[in-house]
Write a protein that holds these residues in place. Structure first.
Motif, PDB file in Angstrom:
ATOM      1  N   VAL A 192      51.379  44.279  34.953  1.00 60.09           N
ATOM      2  CA  VAL A 192      50.318  43.782  34.069  1.00 60.09           C
ATOM      3  C   VAL A 192      49.228  44.843  33.919  1.00 60.09           C
ATOM      4  CG1 VAL A 192      48.494  42.042  33.833  1.00 60.09           C
ATOM      5  CG2 VAL A 192      50.778  41.367  34.605  1.00 60.09           C
ATOM      6  N   LEU A 193      48.897  45.515  35.019  1.00 63.33           N
ATOM      7  CA  LEU A 193      47.863  46.553  34.983  1.00 63.33           C
ATOM      8  C   LEU A 193      48.265  47.744  34.116  1.00 63.33           C
ATOM      9  CD1 LEU A 193      46.510  46.819  38.657  1.00 63.33           C
ATOM     10  CD2 LEU A 193      45.250  46.121  36.618  1.00 63.33           C
ATOM     11  N   ASN A 199      56.267  36.454  41.712  1.00 61.40           N
ATOM     12  CA  ASN A 199      56.565  35.128  42.247  1.00 61.40           C
ATOM     13  C   ASN A 199      55.560  34.740  43.328  1.00 61.40           C
ATOM     14  OD1 ASN A 199      57.899  32.728  42.660  1.00 61.40           O
ATOM     15  ND2 ASN A 199      59.420  33.580  44.053  1.00 61.40           N
ATOM     16  N   ALA A 200      54.293  35.004  43.074  1.00 64.04           N
ATOM     17  CA  ALA A 200      53.259  34.650  44.047  1.00 64.04           C
ATOM     18  C   ALA A 200      53.227  33.136  44.241  1.00 64.04           C
ATOM     19  CB  ALA A 200      51.896  35.133  43.559  1.00 64.04           C
ATOM     20  N   ALA A 250      43.727  39.600  32.576  1.00 61.79           N
ATOM     21  CA  ALA A 250      45.065  39.927  33.054  1.00 61.79           C
ATOM     22  C   ALA A 250      44.995  40.845  34.270  1.00 61.79           C
ATOM     23  CB  ALA A 250      45.874  40.594  31.935  1.00 61.79           C
ATOM     24  N   ALA A 251      44.086  41.829  34.233  1.00 62.44           N
ATOM     25  CA  ALA A 251      43.917  42.729  35.378  1.00 62.44           C
ATOM     26  C   ALA A 251      43.377  41.971  36.587  1.00 62.44           C
ATOM     27  CB  ALA A 251      42.967  43.864  35.005  1.00 62.44           C
ATOM     28  N   PHE A 252      42.452  41.040  36.350  1.00 67.24           N
ATOM     29  CA  PHE A 252      41.903  40.212  37.427  1.00 67.24           C
ATOM     30  C   PHE A 252      43.012  39.419  38.123  1.00 67.24           C
ATOM     31  CE2 PHE A 252      40.295  35.858  38.400  1.00 67.24           C
ATOM     32  CZ  PHE A 252      39.527  36.168  39.517  1.00 67.24           C
ATOM     33  N   ILE A 253      43.905  38.801  37.339  1.00 69.51           N
ATOM     34  CA  ILE A 253      45.017  38.044  37.914  1.00 69.51           C
ATOM     35  C   ILE A 253      46.004  38.989  38.593  1.00 69.51           C
ATOM     36  CG2 ILE A 253      46.968  36.538  37.392  1.00 69.51           C
ATOM     37  CD1 ILE A 253      44.323  35.117  37.204  1.00 69.51           C
ATOM     38  N   LEU A 280      48.803  38.747  41.895  1.00 72.35           N
ATOM     39  CA  LEU A 280      50.111  39.398  41.865  1.00 72.35           C
ATOM     40  C   LEU A 280      50.191  40.624  42.767  1.00 72.35           C
ATOM     41  CD1 LEU A 280      50.819  39.135  38.023  1.00 72.35           C
ATOM     42  CD2 LEU A 280      51.297  37.468  39.837  1.00 72.35           C
ATOM     43  N   ASP A 281      49.101  40.968  43.413  1.00 69.12           N
ATOM     44  CA  ASP A 281      49.063  42.087  44.368  1.00 69.12           C
ATOM     45  C   ASP A 281      49.434  43.424  43.723  1.00 69.12           C
ATOM     46  OD1 ASP A 281      48.474  43.010  46.930  1.00 69.12           O
ATOM     47  OD2 ASP A 281      50.589  43.033  47.520  1.00 69.12           O
TER      48      ASP A 281
END
Length: 281
Positions: free
Chosen positions: A72-73, A128-129, A238-241, A246-247
């Motif tokens: 995502v990042l 799959n968090a 999205a970056a925050f999540i 999502l590590d």
């Protein structure tokens, strides 16, 4: 970059181009609907709006492909390059000339994005968090969204209303992006796996509600307020999540972190400026 990351970048750039086509079409369609009329009923009768939906569908398909190849990042920041693609499209539609200052802003945006991707080299995380990892970030995000929507519904200021609706819509798009990769992987196990996963339903809800709020933002007030809000909030959320749930991580040292912070500031500033130019076009 590894081959799969290069593929992710290419797919994300194609997605950005398709989203640019969709945004130009939808902005003009939604802005043409008077405040007192039913928004969705009017848009459903607009061929230009449907053309935008086709562009969004293609863009989302390429975004899914990009997220299957990269984090995502990595993918979400690239999507703000849609503003660079939208510049000539909108200028041609309106028969306007793009100023040298605007081109310089676009080049600065592209350079800052490249700097972020090369120096940061984002890692893939855990799509799959477990649900418990989602609770605190989601509670913060949904709480802020609820406040933004309540204020938007209660304000008489068109600019503030457009800004708040746009921020809420962009945030939900960012949430949908963070959920996309895991849900698309479920299709390998059949439709039952997809329908039985809790991640599917927040993805559907955030996409549908985000689209509605985006159109409300376009209708409620000036595009110069709504478009920057939608465009900049999506990658930030999205970056925050990606980081909190999502590590996902940036592979860099302390000096690289300073470079990345500067690049992010430049990306945000140039994105807002280009979105304003696009809104005024």
């Amino acid at each position: 970059m590894a081959n799969h990351q290069v593929g992710a970048v290419v797919c994300a750039l194609i997605a950005a181009l398709l989203f640019a086509v969709a945004a130009v079409a939808q902005q003009h369609a939604a802005a043409a609907v008077p405040e007192g009329e039913s928004l969705m009923r009017s848009l459903l009768r607009s061929p230009r709006w449907w053309a935008g939906i086709v562009g969004d569908t293609g863009g989302y398909a390429m975004q899914v492909a990009a997220l299957a190849l990269g984090s995502v990042l990595l993918v979400q920041p690239i999507l703000v390059s849609m503003l660079v693609f939208a510049l000539p499209l909108s200028a041609r539609l309106k028969h306007r000339r793009i100023t040298p200052r605007t081109w310089a802003t676009a080049i600065a945006l592209v350079a800052a994005l490249a700097c972020f991707l090369i120096v940061g080299d984002p890692t893939e995380g855990n799509t799959n968090a477990p649900l418990r990892d989602w609770f605190p970030p989601l509670a913060v995000l949904l709480g802020l969204l609820a406040v933004a929507i309540v204020i938007a519904l209660g304000t008489s200021d068109p600019t503030r209303r457009a800004l708040l609706f746009g921020t809420a819509g962009g945030a939900l798009f960012g949430l949908a992006a963070a959920l996309t990769n895991y849900v698309t992987d479920l299709f390998k196990g059949g439709l039952t796996h997809v329908l039985g996963s809790w991640q599917t339903w927040p993805l559907v809800a955030s996409g549908v509600i985000g689209l509605y709020l985006q159109q409300r933002a376009y209708q409620s007030g000036p595009l110069i307020a709504s478009l920057p809000a939608v465009t900049i909030t999506e990658p930030l959320v999205a970056a925050f999540i990606g980081i909190t749930v999502l590590d996902e991580r940036l592979r860099t040292d302390h000096l690289g972190l300073v470079v990345i912070i500067v690049a992010v500031i430049v990306v945000c500033a140039t994105t807002i400026q280009l979105a304003r130019v696009q809104a005024e076009a």
